[in-house]
Write a protein that holds these residues in place. Structure first.
Motif: not given
Length: 950
Positions: A720-726
């Motif tokens: 989720w963090r990776e998608r949030y940063f993207k």
């Protein structure tokens, strides 16, 4: 009045029994009493909450000759008892009086009673004398029949809207000398500031901490700004709380459920009650508390002749006082009156009737000066009455708490900085932890204070304008002027300076532009209008413009100008204003300040003019709602969802529904209560969404703070963090959403060698259409002459008559040319579809000898070709001939008028057809064999059975 009316309210019986106050003697100091609960007798505390009881009371006359110091009553449904207390004093020397008591529920009269205190054995009021206290109290048991008409919902409905009014008349002048009004409640209410307000305050603190953490973590200003922009804005949180609470600033006659609901958000509006603070404000303001009727509320200590529907003095004195006290016309019959009296006498003999006021806490007190009359919740004064804050003290109360907030914010930032330094010295944290914040802590402190001023702009402007409108006391007005100038010109000047700074140092140019009003359709059929700028959407002939307006735009002088959020100098100075907005909407803070100022002007400046307030504010909220939807100013998606859609809809709906509370419409109080519940539902949904957004914002802020770590806990949050940063990286550019790229259509493979395709054919009129024989042939005339190139005179097949068992269109044969002499012959064309239908079985057949020595099939079944004659809509099926399409001129010496014999029809058997084709001699033509062009390679492959022809 009928008996059924008296039984509709528990106060009907309560106030009837008030006539027997003289029987209240003795004392009962026990802490428990007997009660019947669910059919069983149990011992209950006498300090328990009653089912119905009166609250605060106030003077509804102004200048009353009698000062009532206590006026309360309570009904207990568990043990069927009524507790009452009446106390007061007077300056009159000697005056006989009459008492009138009325009980009202939701604006309707439920009970009325007029009695003489002398006949009711209230000797302290018979007559009233100066220096003699008026005192009466007791507990009276009642029966089940006495409360048979009381609905059960009256004991449980939240914020029961009831009033008990006591009027006192002098017999000598037959005029009113005292009036007091008290509220009636059941203990159930939406007002839970200790619980709801505390929980909302905790969530707000969480939002503040999460937002502050993203602002201080990191060392790269653009990266810090990006993560800060996607955390939940404290400005948005307080915008929600302020919207809910200050909805009560409209000068409307609010239902009790709404003011009780709004009291849970009073802390966010700076309306927090403190006895010592209110006393200090009272000393600063003086004795002038203003007139709450100026903002639509009934004032305490002023003349309110129409409270409770008023009274008729002639109906009070038209009968004998004593007989009225005994008969109680319209409420109960005499035998019932005697039965209640006997019950009281029995209670006296058993000492069950006692002075139970000691330790009783469910009673009201006289309201303080400046508060509206209890039971009336009109205007902003009625909203503040739940907090026991007079409208005259509203500005100073909010201002003092706002100063405390500013000092608290600055103190917390400084204290956090020194706490970090202490933890760094004691090795509790790494020495370089939060080094950027520790280096620039003074700047952070100043920006935190400025941000707090920006958040409280609407609240302080509203309170200043309300002070100017409501109370012109010299001291508060002077302070309000200073605060108003600081908020308006201070914050407004900083906002204007931020815009000019960006334009001046950011190499921007201003140029003319136009705004077009375009006609469009919603859902492809609803007419609508849209607004577009000529610079963004050039004028197109396909768009219908209803009009245009001269406008302007500010743009970068060069395309290489960097984004405003990449300008570290601007972010350091004005990030507290612009950092949360999109790259192309960085100036939205100016629009927000203007919008909040207009709202404050309508709410405070138009106090006392409800229709101007509600309809003017409705127009403002509607256009703001539409405009913010178009702009979508915030970079964070959650903020746009909360502000643009949910908050905007709640504002428009609340103002629109509030119009129904205007006293000119005079709606029944039951209907207004229902509308109030609808508003509570709308605002409650907004509150729940805000709380959810705070929780999600706290989680996203945690991810932002942990962005330099490879893994976070719980580990399932890592994807989720990776998608949030993207998602953040995609939003920073503020570019339009990329449209899905469609795969380019692949070009069809080109066949090797010569290739052509005929998908459809429509025959156009030609020269041969003028030949009569040709027309007869294609029309299916069986007697029409058909010339066969392949047949010779004397051939036995030429004399075979056509079969009569087929349609004429089938008997026609394209192998027999009917072209007139001199007409140019073209090579026959066909399509691969025709071959696939007719030649699939014959692909491997032996080929016979063809022209020029080439191999060609011995027999061929040609496909049908639709031919249209003369452009008509009739098509004729024709069968091509197996003979070469090249026609031969007539033999030398032949008669031009000679018509050859009809050609033979195709035989029914394939064997005879093949035999006929083999016996057909070669016919020489004018064109030599060497002049006939060879067939294309594709045709040769097809003839050999290894190719395909289209």
């Amino acid at each position: 009045m009928k008996l059924s009316l008296a039984c509709r309210s528990p106060f009907a019986l309560l106030l009837v029994l008030l006539s027997f106050l003289g029987f209240a003697t003795g004392a009962d100091n026990s802490q428990y009493v007997t009660a019947t609960i669910d059919g069983q007798q149990v011992r209950v505390k006498d300090s328990r909450q009653p089912s119905l009881y009166t609250g605060n009371f106030g003077d509804c006359m102004g200048g009353s000759s009698i000062n009532v110091t206590r006026f309360d009553a309570a009904y207990y449904a568990d043990n069927m008892t009524v507790l009452f207390h009446l106390g007061g004093e007077t300056a009159l020397v000697n005056e006989a009086i009459m008492m009138y008591i009325g009980v009202y529920a939701y604006g309707e009269s439920r009970f009325e009673l007029t009695f003489n205190p002398c006949s009711a054995n209230i000797y302290s009021a018979c007559p009233i004398k100066a220096g003699v206290p008026i005192e009466a109290n007791g507990v009276i048991p009642i029966s089940q029949n006495d409360i048979a008409g009381i609905p059960a919902i009256a004991m449980t409905i939240p914020d029961f809207e009831g009033q008990a009014i006591l009027r006192i008349f002098a017999n000598s002048t037959q005029s009113q000398i005292g009036c007091f009004s008290a509220t009636v409640a059941n203990g159930n209410t939406f007002s839970q500031p200790a619980a709801v307000g505390t929980v909302l305050g905790i969530f707000t603190i969480v939002a503040v901490i999460a937002s502050f953490a993203t602002a201080i973590y990191g060392d790269s200003i653009p990266v810090m700004r990006k993560h800060y922009a996607h955390s939940l804005s404290v400005l948005v949180v307080f915008a929600v709380w302020h919207h809910i609470f200050y909805s009560g600033a409209l000068s409307m006659n609010w239902p009790s459920v709404l003011v009780a609901w709004w009291s849970n958000f009073a802390w966010a509006g700076g309306m927090i009650y403190s006895g010592s603070m209110q006393n200090s404000i009272n000393n600063f303001i003086g004795s002038n508390k203003g007139n709450t009727s100026a903002v639509g509320a009934a004032g305490t200590g002023t003349q309110n002749s129409d409270v409770g529907g008023g009274y008729d003095i002639h109906s009070i004195y038209k009968r004998d006082i004593f007989s009225r006290a005994l008969n109680v016309p319209g409420l109960m019959k005499r035998h019932k009156f005697n039965r209640v009296a006997r019950t009281v006498e029995q209670a006296l003999a058993k000492r069950e009737l006692a002075n139970a006021t000691d330790g009783f806490q469910w009673y009201g007190e006289p309201v303080k000066p400046g508060l509206p009359l209890p039971g009336n919740y009109s205007g902003f004064a009625g909203t503040l009455a739940v907090e026991n804050i007079p409208a005259s003290n509203a500005f100073m109360t909010g201002f003092l708490w706002y100063l405390i907030l500013l000092v608290g914010v600055a103190f917390c930032v400084v204290a956090f900085k020194f706490a970090l330094e202490g933890m760094s010295k004691t090795k509790m944290i790494k020495p370089d932890r939060l080094m950027f914040f520790r280096t620039h802590w003074l700047g952070y402190t100043a920006l935190a204070v400025l941000r707090t001023l920006f958040i409280g702009f609407f609240m302080m402007v509203f309170l200043c304008l309300f002070q100017f409108t409501y109370l012109a006391a010299p001291g508060p007005v002077a302070v309000a002027c200073i605060v108003f100038l600081i908020m308006l010109f201070g914050l407004g000047g900083l906002a204007g300076y931020a815009c000019s700074y960006r334009i001046k140092f950011g190499q921007y140019v201003s140029e003319p532009d136009r705004v077009h009003l375009e006609k469009k359709k919603i859902l492809k059929f609803i007419p609508w209008y849209g607004v577009s700028r000529a610079s963004n959407s050039p004028t197109s002939e396909e768009k219908a413009h209803s009009g245009s307006l001269r406008w302007w735009r500010v743009r970068a002088a060069s395309e290489s100008e960097k984004s405003i959020h990449d300008d570290e100098d601007f972010t350091k100075k004005f990030g507290w204003l612009a950092s949360r907005f999109r790259r192309t909407r960085w100036w939205f803070f100016v629009v927000w300040l203007v919008y909040e100022f207009i709202r404050a002007c309508f709410l405070a400046g138009a106090s006392g003019h409800p229709m101007t307030q509600v309809f003017g504010l409705l127009v403002v909220e509607f256009f703001a709602f539409v405009g913010i939807i178009i702009l979508r100013p915030f970079e964070g998606q959650r903020l746009n969802l909360l502000v643009v859609y949910v908050l905007g809809f709640s504002k428009v709906a609340t103002v629109a529904l509030s119009a129904a509370f205007d006293h000119e419409f005079n709606l029944p109080r039951i209907i207004t209560t229902v509308i109030g519940v609808v508003i509570i539902v709308i605002q409650g949904i907004l509150m729940i969404i805000t709380v959810i957004a705070i929780i999600v914002g706290a989680i996203s802020s945690y991810m932002s703070v942990m962005r330099n770590r490879e893994q976070i806990h719980p580990t399932k949050w890592n994807p989720w963090r990776e998608r949030y940063f993207k998602h953040m990286d995609a939003k920073v550019s503020d570019a339009p959403r990329a449209q899905p790229v469609l795969a380019e259509p692949q070009e069809p493979e080109v066949a090797k060698g010569p290739y052509f395709s005929v998908n459809s054919m429509k025959r156009m009129p030609k020269v041969e259409d003028e030949d009569r024989e040709f027309v007869d042939e294609i029309n299916g005339d069986p007697m029409a002459s058909q010339v066969s190139i392949g047949a010779t005179p004397g051939d036995s097949t030429a004399d075979i008559a056509p079969s009569r068992n087929r349609a004429p269109s089938i008997r026609s044969n394209m192998s027999y040319s009917s072209l007139p002499y001199g007409a140019r012959v073209h090579r026959t064309s066909w399509s691969s579809r025709d071959f696939s239908e007719h030649f699939e079985p014959d692909r491997q057949r032996a080929r016979g000898q063809s022209l020029n020595g080439r191999d060609r099939p011995a027999s061929r079944s040609y496909p049908r070709v639709n031919t249209q004659v003369g452009g008509s809509s009739e098509y004729v099926d024709r069968v091509p001939s197996p003979v070469s399409p090249i026609s031969s001129p007539p033999p030398a010496g032949a008669d031009p008028g000679h018509i050859p014999s009809p050609p033979p029809m195709r035989s029914k058997s394939r064997a005879s057809s093949m035999k006929s084709n083999k016996s057909r001699p070669h016919l020489p033509t004018l064109l030599s064999a060497n002049e006939v062009p060879p067939l294309p390679s594709g045709y040769q492959n097809y003839a050999s059975g290894s190719g395909t022809h289209n």
